[in-house]
Design an enzyme around this catalytic site. Structure first.
Site, PDB file in Angstrom:
ATOM      1  N   TYR A  56     -71.721  12.637  22.765  1.00 54.01           N
ATOM      2  CA  TYR A  56     -71.471  12.581  24.212  1.00 54.01           C
ATOM      3  C   TYR A  56     -71.766  13.930  24.861  1.00 54.01           C
ATOM      4  CZ  TYR A  56     -69.538  11.470  28.710  1.00 54.01           C
ATOM      5  OH  TYR A  56     -69.419  11.243  30.050  1.00 54.01           O
ATOM      6  N   PHE A  87     -92.742  10.827  49.254  1.00 51.07           N
ATOM      7  CA  PHE A  87     -92.707   9.741  48.287  1.00 51.07           C
ATOM      8  C   PHE A  87     -91.508   8.883  48.678  1.00 51.07           C
ATOM      9  CE2 PHE A  87     -91.564   7.648  44.327  1.00 51.07           C
ATOM     10  CZ  PHE A  87     -92.771   7.049  44.033  1.00 51.07           C
ATOM     11  N   THR A  88     -91.602   7.564  48.487  1.00 49.84           N
ATOM     12  CA  THR A  88     -90.581   6.642  49.014  1.00 49.84           C
ATOM     13  C   THR A  88     -89.150   7.046  48.661  1.00 49.84           C
ATOM     14  OG1 THR A  88     -91.107   5.306  47.083  1.00 49.84           O
ATOM     15  CG2 THR A  88     -92.012   4.567  49.179  1.00 49.84           C
ATOM     16  N   ASP A 106     -91.852  18.930  43.827  1.00 48.90           N
ATOM     17  CA  ASP A 106     -91.835  17.627  43.158  1.00 48.90           C
ATOM     18  C   ASP A 106     -92.884  17.738  42.056  1.00 48.90           C
ATOM     19  OD1 ASP A 106     -92.154  15.089  42.182  1.00 48.90           O
ATOM     20  OD2 ASP A 106     -91.956  14.100  44.128  1.00 48.90           O
ATOM     21  N   LYS A 110     -94.140   9.957  34.524  1.00 48.14           N
ATOM     22  CA  LYS A 110     -95.553  10.152  34.886  1.00 48.14           C
ATOM     23  C   LYS A 110     -96.181  11.149  33.905  1.00 48.14           C
ATOM     24  CE  LYS A 110     -94.002   7.810  38.429  1.00 48.14           C
ATOM     25  NZ  LYS A 110     -93.631   8.370  39.706  1.00 48.14           N
ATOM     26  N   ARG A 151    -101.998  -1.828  48.678  1.00 46.72           N
ATOM     27  CA  ARG A 151    -101.502  -0.720  49.501  1.00 46.72           C
ATOM     28  C   ARG A 151    -102.136  -0.887  50.885  1.00 46.72           C
ATOM     29  NH1 ARG A 151     -97.146   2.442  47.319  1.00 46.72           N
ATOM     30  NH2 ARG A 151     -96.435   0.321  47.357  1.00 46.72           N
ATOM     31  N   PHE A 182     -93.262  -5.823  49.948  1.00 48.53           N
ATOM     32  CA  PHE A 182     -94.400  -6.023  49.041  1.00 48.53           C
ATOM     33  C   PHE A 182     -93.973  -6.450  47.640  1.00 48.53           C
ATOM     34  CE2 PHE A 182     -93.935  -1.967  46.805  1.00 48.53           C
ATOM     35  CZ  PHE A 182     -93.241  -1.205  47.729  1.00 48.53           C
TER      36      PHE A 182
HETATM   37  C1  LIG Z   1     -92.530   8.271  40.675  1.00 47.64           C
HETATM   38  C2  LIG Z   1     -92.341   9.425  41.561  1.00 47.64           C
HETATM   39  C3  LIG Z   1     -91.063   9.850  41.953  1.00 47.64           C
HETATM   40  C4  LIG Z   1     -89.789   9.117  41.543  1.00 47.64           C
HETATM   41  O1  LIG Z   1     -89.595   9.136  40.173  1.00 47.64           O
HETATM   42  P1  LIG Z   1     -88.886   7.898  39.405  1.00 47.64           P
HETATM   43  O2  LIG Z   1     -88.889   8.348  37.987  1.00 47.64           O
HETATM   44  O3  LIG Z   1     -89.697   6.685  39.662  1.00 47.64           O
HETATM   45  O4  LIG Z   1     -87.504   7.797  39.953  1.00 47.64           O
HETATM   46  C5  LIG Z   1     -90.985  10.957  42.769  1.00 47.64           C
HETATM   47  N1  LIG Z   1     -92.064  11.603  43.213  1.00 47.64           N
HETATM   48  C6  LIG Z   1     -93.303  11.234  42.855  1.00 47.64           C
HETATM   49  C7  LIG Z   1     -94.485  11.990  43.353  1.00 47.64           C
HETATM   50  C8  LIG Z   1     -93.495  10.130  42.033  1.00 47.64           C
HETATM   51  O5  LIG Z   1     -94.751   9.750  41.698  1.00 47.64           O
END
Ligand SMILES: *Cc1c(COP(=O)(O)O)cnc(C)c1O
Length: 497
Positions: free
Chosen positions: A75, A127-128, A218, A261, A385, A452
């Site tokens: 843990y 980013f969303t 980011d 990613k 998109r 979508f």
């Molecule tokens: C995918 C992504 C995120 C969010 O990451 P998750 O692991 O999906 O929560 C943030 N910023 C960028 C540029 C991304 O491509």
């Protein structure tokens, strides 16, 4: 004899294979109908080549899988946490590391820590999930990316750059105390995976430091960004990817990271910080929302796999092949005469569906139609998109009509071979050949948020008299040519000229 360049092939060989289901056209026609012409609603087992996303879809190496067996599922104080911490310190240079279940976990924590209600958070596009967390914390996102990023026809090499004047005018307008940090995204996803230059980051960082504004990177696609800097920015061709990565991070105060990613894992992320006080606060929030600061929502084995992914992902031969494969696909598609967005970014090829299907109005969802047709043609799954992704205007209830109607082909890392890419390009070429037969769609079901993902569609029948259908929100999901759509029609004509 002609001297040829040595081709770039995969820097690995295949030890384990995952069979793909081969299907015929009739099967796929039924499958896409059952999925209501929405590729998100297809079952993955019905897909031959899956280019829906590059998030969490990478193939791990034997080195990573071996690490999975070394998971210490304690843990607190798991040994895998310390391996991860050391890898982040070594390659990204952030002293403090907080694991999170994925990127948005880190975004949640940093937004809560730094943003006060009424603050403004500038960013090079958004980013969303990043933007949603900024807004949840009471902040307002302000786009400060250069204009070229919004122009699909611009071939600027660094379309991810921040426009320093836009940033300065925001600070002048609202005051620097209302701007807690600049969110600097690497290989800007929404702009098609477009990189920033180090020269730009350097000058923006100097300005931010003079104003006491932090920079949060980011870093999700930072290695792909580093690769573009090495290849395109003067003075960096002799630097290693690892050196460029370290230099990028040196201009920033912290980072959010989605390991799904660049870092070659199926789940995971982290928050990197330099300030010990900020880190202590982050640990408090982290414990509440993610998990104790030495696991943060990850299993020990997953932290080990991500730490090993960090080591593998900085290798230049990996990035040469990864981005090279995306560009290989782009070249093959262009050979069929299909219009795509240029320059090609790091993770995907975007097909210009509006230019390809000029007989469909934007109300007939050309990109959605093309994605469905592409699946029927070859079993390739892509993502819309365009107008479907753009949703509706909250006040007027009208569709948001984006300038671009695109189909995104996103390449997972280390999963497919270039032969698969040949099949994808062939399928796109077949769609071009048969484009006059590709029918538009009616929306028959429309969720209120993020439509979508779950929206349903039906083919517009040519024989049926045009009868508007009512969506779940009482909106007309029309199949008629809209008069509000002239701007879009003009754009298509312009492009085909
Ligand atoms: C995918 C992504 C995120 C969010 O990451 P998750 O692991 O999906 O929560 C943030 N910023 C960028 C540029 C991304 O491509």
């Amino acid at each position: 004899m002609l001297k040829k360049k040595m081709p770039v092939a995969e820097p690995y060989k295949i030890k384990m294979v995952e069979p793909l289901m081969m299907s015929n056209r009739d099967y796929r026609k039924k499958a896409i109908k059952n999925a209501h012409y929405n590729t998100f609603l297809l079952q993955s087992q019905d897909v031959y080549i899956d280019l829906l996303t590059d998030s969490g879809t990478a193939a791990m190496s034997e080195y990573q899988w071996a690490g999975m067996m070394l998971g210490d599922e304690a843990y607190a104080g798991s040994k895998n946490f310390y391996v991860l911490e050391e890898a982040v310190q070594k390659y990204y240079g952030y002293e403090f590391v907080l694991p999170t279940h994925q990127g948005r976990g880190a975004e949640h924590i940093i937004s809560k820590l730094l943003i006060k209600p009424g603050d403004y958070v500038p960013g090079n596009m958004y980013f969303t999930t990043t933007r949603a967390h900024q807004e949840l914390a009471g902040g307002t996102f302000v786009d400060v990316i250069i204009d070229e990023a919004h122009d699909a026809m611009s071939v600027h090499p660094f379309k991810g750059n921040v426009d320093l004047e836009k940033l300065q005018s925001l600070v002048d307008r609202v005051g620097k105390e209302r701007v807690p940090y600049l969110n600097f995204q690497a290989c800007v996803n929404m702009a098609g995976g477009q990189p920033f230059s180090l020269a730009n980051l350097k000058s923006v960082s100097a300005y931010c430091r003079s104003q006491g504004i932090k920079i949060i990177l980011d870093a999700t696609r930072c290695l792909e960004n580093a690769w573009f800097i090495k290849k395109k920015e003067p003075g960096y061709d002799c630097h290693s990817i690892a050196q460029i990565l370290m230099e990028i991070c040196s201009y920033t105060d912290g980072c959010t990271m989605s390991g799904k990613k660049d870092l070659l894992v199926n789940i995971g992320g982290f928050l990197g910080l330099r300030d010990s006080q900020l880190y202590e606060k982050a640990c408090e929030f982290g414990t509440l929302f993610e998990g104790l600061h030495t696991y943060g929502g990850m299993a020990g084995r997953d932290m080990e796999a991500m730490a090993r992914g960090i080591e593998e992902a900085v290798k230049e031969e990996h990035l040469d092949q990864r981005i090279g494969q995306v560009h290989y696909l782009a070249d093959r598609i262009q050979e069929y005469g299909v219009p795509i967005v240029l320059p090609v970014g790091g993770h995907a090829v975007y097909i210009d569906a509006a230019a390809m299907l000029p007989h469909l109005s934007q109300d007939q969802f050309p990109a959605q139609s093309l994605a469905a047709a592409l699946y029927v043609e070859t079993g390739v799954r892509a993502m819309e998109r365009g107008v479907v992704s753009a949703g509706r205007d909250k006040t007027s209830g009208e569709h948001n009509y984006p300038k671009l109607e695109l189909v995104r082909l996103t390449v997972p890392r280390r999963v497919y071979t270039n032969s698969h890419m040949d099949v994808v390009a062939y399928g796109v070429g077949e769609c071009l050949e048969r484009r006059n037969k590709i029918s538009g769609l009616n929306m028959t079901f429309e969720p209120e948020n993020m439509r979508f993902f779950q929206a349903r569609f039906d083919l517009i029948s040519k024989k049926k008299t045009e009868k508007p259908q009512t969506g779940v929100r009482g909106q007309i999901c029309g199949n008629s040519q809209s008069t509000t759509n002239n701007r879009y029609a003009d754009q298509i004509k312009e492009r085909l000229r």
